[in-house]
Scaffold this motif. Structure first.
Motif, short mmCIF file in Angstrom:
data_model
loop_
_atom_site.label_atom_id
_atom_site.label_comp_id
_atom_site.label_asym_id
_atom_site.label_seq_id
_atom_site.Cartn_x
_atom_site.Cartn_y
_atom_site.Cartn_z
N ILE A 128 41.60 62.95 44.85
CA ILE A 128 42.56 62.06 44.19
C ILE A 128 43.69 62.94 43.68
N LEU A 151 46.09 59.45 40.32
CA LEU A 151 45.18 58.36 39.99
C LEU A 151 45.80 56.99 40.27
N GLU A 152 47.10 56.88 40.07
CA GLU A 152 47.76 55.58 40.27
C GLU A 152 47.61 55.06 41.70
N GLU A 208 40.76 56.72 34.12
CA GLU A 208 41.91 56.69 33.22
C GLU A 208 41.46 56.79 31.76
N LYS A 239 44.65 52.58 42.16
CA LYS A 239 44.55 51.47 41.20
C LYS A 239 44.31 50.14 41.89
N TYR A 286 39.39 53.36 38.85
CA TYR A 286 40.65 53.74 38.20
C TYR A 286 40.51 53.63 36.68
N ARG A 287 40.00 52.50 36.21
CA ARG A 287 39.86 52.29 34.76
C ARG A 287 38.90 53.30 34.13
#
Length: 426
Positions: A112, A115-116, A130, A119, A126-127
């Motif tokens: 990765i 990270l975006e 993050e 999403k 992702y959550r």
């Protein structure tokens, strides 16, 4: 478990500040690993090497239990100023990371760079990342006979798309576990202290450092002749605490317990079955509790004095103390603890009677003192101790002890002792 900031002084790689020289890091790492026989320090050194090569915030090992569908952060090394996450990553449900399991099976790395970018397609992953301030990530899977998982780095600042270094330092299981033969017969001792004995080694009571795992294992050992609903297991482990997701909570407990049992080749002793957890039926398990019960039944069905004495002495050897005293305050264990203490005292009082009839007064005194250390309020035990003292010739001592033991004697035993003293004077 280890944290890079706390453990850095134990074993350090000889690398300067920028840490980006691949050959220099690798050469130093190979030298340190070759000359080091401590498995934990080898892991620490490898993680330090990964941290330096990638300029990452964290380097870590995530071990995966495929059957339970969870990942657990077992080792971590952090760059200066970076907070450790190891305590927060003890239960990683892989339903949130489906592509990680695919990666493990296909032996392909997880990369990765931003990270975006994940999403939309992998929102739960992702959550999760993050929330832990992970903006980029590189993780390489490893597979061995006894374990599998990932070696990874968070927020690498260089070599982000190069898994080669991680592949070179993939962590293998410590050698001492590699040659373990799979045992099929287990002896579990639960009186006094827990002991799990296999053909290869012994796990002592203090080897079980996780309370929940200890409670689950001992409950299953004591009640293994039937399956137990998941809710019951939850109540056993956490008593009145309401667990929102009991299956996931117990899965985490089972994972840790398996890590401990793996030390003697029993990793698969606990298995998932029909939505609950049971002992693996492929093992033949003997417990001191069952041997104790069997000896008591044989005493009830025997009349031969020699056999009876051998059986009585055998239950003395088996009952090394109360049942699992480490956690005997649990509601499900308290009745069993009291039951077996009373059962032991019941048969020992029968043994005292037999020994007294056989005029083995010395053994009566010895056994009586041991029994009173378990329950000083046992009138019958005091009664036999006083009589044995008197009959062995210690008349004065027996009278002194009688006066001290009076508060614990029933009226019937007190009268019988007084009658005995009177008959001895005449």
């Amino acid at each position: 478990m280890m944290n890079g900031d706390r453990k850095e002084g134990i074993c350090r790689l000889n690398v300067d500040g920028n840490g980006c020289d691949y050959l220099r890091i690798l050469s130093d790492l190979e030298t340190k690993l070759r000359n080091n026989t401590n498995p934990k320090e080898k892991i620490e050194l490898a993680l330090q090497g990964a941290l330096m090569f990638y300029g990452a915030d964290r380097a870590y090992v995530i071990e995966v239990d495929d059957e339970l569908g969870i990942g657990v952060n077992t080792y971590e090394c952090c760059a200066p100023g970076i907070a450790a996450e190891i305590d927060n990553l003890q239960f990683m449900p892989f339903e949130m990371f489906p592509r990680w399991l695919c990666s493990l099976k296909s032996d392909t790395p997880i990369i990765i760079t931003d990270l975006e970018q994940i999403k939309t397609e992998f929102l739960e992953e992702y959550r999760y990342l993050e929330k832990r301030s992970v903006n980029s990530l590189l993780a390489v899977p490893f597979q061995k006979r006894l374990n599998a998982g990932f070696l990874g780095v968070d927020n690498p600042k260089r070599n982000v798309e190069d898994p080669g270094f991680l592949r070179l330092v993939i962590l293998w299981r410590e050698r001492r576990y590699a040659s373990i033969k799979q045992p099929t017969i287990i002896q579990a001792n639960l009186f006094g202290k827990l002991e799990i004995i296999s053909a290869t080694d012994v796990l002592k009571d203090d080897s079980f450092t996780n309370e929940s795992g200890y409670v689950l294992l001992t409950f299953l050992l004591l009640n293994r002749k039937r399956e137990h609903p998941l809710r019951l297991l939850t109540d056993v482990i956490w008593e009145s605490t309401d667990m929102g997701n009991p299956y996931n909570s117990i899965k985490n407990v089972v994972y840790r317990l398996r890590k401990t049992l793996a030390c003697i080749g029993l990793r698969d002793l606990i298995q998932a079955s029909h939505g609950t957890f049971t002992l693996n039926p492929n093992y033949t398990i003997f417990t001191d509790v069952e041997r104790f019960d069997d000896a008591c039944k044989r005493i009830d069905n025997s009349s031969d004095p020699a056999i009876l004495q051998a059986l009585y002495e055998s239950i003395i050897g088996l009952y090394r103390g109360s049942l699992l005293p480490r956690y005997d305050f649990y509601h499900w264990l308290m009745p069993k603890t009291l039951y077996y203490q009373n059962k032991f005292l019941h048969y020992m009082k029968r043994y005292l009677s037999m020994l007294y009839r056989e005029k083995n007064y010395l053994r009566v005194q010895e056994l009586s003192m041991d029994l009173l250390s378990i329950d000083m309020y046992e009138s019958e035990v005091h009664y036999y101790l006083i009589k044995a003292m008197l009959m062995s010739g210690s008349k004065t001592l027996s009278q002194i002890y009688f006066r001290q033991a009076e508060p614990y004697l029933t009226d019937e035993h007190m009268q019988e002792v007084k009658t005995l003293f009177t008959s001895c004077r005449t």
